[in-house]
Design an enzyme around this catalytic site. Structure first.
Site, PDB file in Angstrom:
ATOM      1  CB  SER A  25      -0.930   0.011   1.211  1.00 39.41           C
ATOM      2  OG  SER A  25      -1.784  -1.099   1.193  1.00 39.41           O
ATOM      3  NE  ARG A  29      -2.523   4.976   0.081  1.00 36.31           N
ATOM      4  CZ  ARG A  29      -3.154   3.808  -0.015  1.00 36.31           C
ATOM      5  NH1 ARG A  29      -2.459   2.704  -0.284  1.00 36.31           N
ATOM      6  NH2 ARG A  29      -4.467   3.733   0.153  1.00 36.31           N
ATOM      7  CD  GLN A 163      -7.902   0.264  -3.075  1.00 35.68           C
ATOM      8  OE1 GLN A 163      -8.434   0.041  -4.171  1.00 35.68           O
ATOM      9  NE2 GLN A 163      -7.183  -0.651  -2.454  1.00 35.68           N
ATOM     10  CG  ASP A 301      -6.338  -6.388   2.685  1.00 34.86           C
ATOM     11  OD1 ASP A 301      -7.264  -6.803   1.966  1.00 34.86           O
ATOM     12  OD2 ASP A 301      -5.596  -5.453   2.345  1.00 34.86           O
TER      13      ASP A 301
END
Length: 338
Positions: A25, A29, A163, A301
């Site tokens: 993640s 980014r 997101q 998750d």
């Protein structure tokens, strides 16, 4: 006759020391922020497929990468946008890059591969259209987008995940006027905090008051260096394994991380595992595990490994907030039950 897989109970306890893999993640980014800055030094970048897909897409946009030991060096002098770009199987990349590209006001078709082709993108499409971007799609890839994303005041629903909002936070500061986003039903809030943290690293400031975001226009990304943290989502599987039967020391984990899945620490403590964390390491030992209740709305998750933890706890555990499992790379709820 089909091949058979035999799964036997773990006879021996585990005893391991390992380094956590880098955060997917944070890597995706950081790559997007570095692209917008035009220059970045990224250390400990994840080598997962999402990172590779992101790098391939950014290369298509005119970005060059070089490597020195553990450093990835990103450089871009100009932006060249081809007619078509692939996000591979990365939903995170798609939802970040679509708003970013819309800020350049250049028509492009976004495609993907594998399971991403079967994932519904209605929320992304609705948000882009609400902000005056023209989108041609049947709710699935490919998406053909054109027109420039508009600044302004918007009321947006993000019950399906955060997101796309992260994508807006990356793109709206580049516009020639300020924007205000009033958000309802925001999920995975920790990932928004992570996005804001990375944006600040590259000189972009976001003002946030609960679920209202004030975004000043005419901001510019500043080249910088960034180190990618260890991934709490991946580490959770090993931490749970040790809590069930053994002990483990995992390095490269920041216990104060903004990654939402660091909540596995609190869950394991509640269950009765022996756990201790220092500045850069987390250790877990087997304990007498008892049942737990947990709302996983912001940490979907974690749910697969939490079901494994629950099986090994004494009593009936309850995991709430599973609705977002149905539109992942698979139907995760169905897969877990199976």
């Amino acid at each position: 006759m089909k091949n058979e897989i035999v799964i036997s109970p773990l006879r021996k306890s585990i005893s391991l020391e390992m380094n956590a893999p880098a955060s997917k993640s944070m890597s995706v980014r950081a790559l997007c922020a570095g692209f917008l800055a035009g220059d970045a030094l990224i250390s400990d970048l994840s080598d997962c497929e999402d990172s590779k897909n992101t790098m391939n897409l950014l290369k298509s946009l005119g970005t060059e990468f070089s490597e020195y030991k553990y450093l990835k060096i990103l450089k871009r002098s100009s932006v060249v946008i081809p007619n078509e770009l692939s996000c591979g199987e990365s939903a995170l990349l798609l939802r970040l890059i679509a708003p970013i590209l819309s800020s350049f006001n250049y028509p492009v078709k976004l495609t993907g591969t594998g399971s991403l082709l079967s994932r519904n993108q209605s929320n992304l499409i609705q948000v882009l259209r609400a902000m005056n971007v023209q989108v041609s799609s049947n709710s699935y890839l490919p998406l053909s987008i054109s027109g420039m994303i508009s600044p302004g005041k918007f009321f947006l629903d993000f019950s399906s995940g955060s997101q796309v909002l992260s994508g807006l936070l990356f793109s709206l500061p580049l516009l020639n006027d300020s924007s205000t986003l009033k958000i309802s039903n925001l999920k995975s809030k920790g990932y928004i905090d992570l996005s804001i943290q990375i944006l600040e690293k590259f000189g972009i400031l976001i003002d946030r008051e609960d679920d209202v975001f004030h975004i000043r226009g005419n901001q510019r990304y500043i080249p910088n260096a960034i180190k990618i943290e260890g991934d709490w989502s991946s580490a959770a599987f090993f931490l749970v394994a040790a809590a069930i039967n053994g002990e483990i020391n995992i390095n490269n984990l920041n216990p104060d991380s903004l990654q939402p899945d660091r909540e596995i620490i609190d869950i394991l403590i509640e269950c009765g595992a022996e756990l201790s964390c220092t500045e850069n390491q987390c250790s877990v030992k087997k304990g007498n595990l008892k049942a737990f209740e947990y709302n996983a709305e912001d940490t979907p998750d974690l749910i697969p490994i939490l079901t494994t933890l629950a099986i090994n706890c004494d009593g009936v555990s309850k995991i709430y907030g599973i609705n977002r499992l149905f539109n992942k790379e698979s139907n995760r709820a169905e897969a877990i039950i199976s």
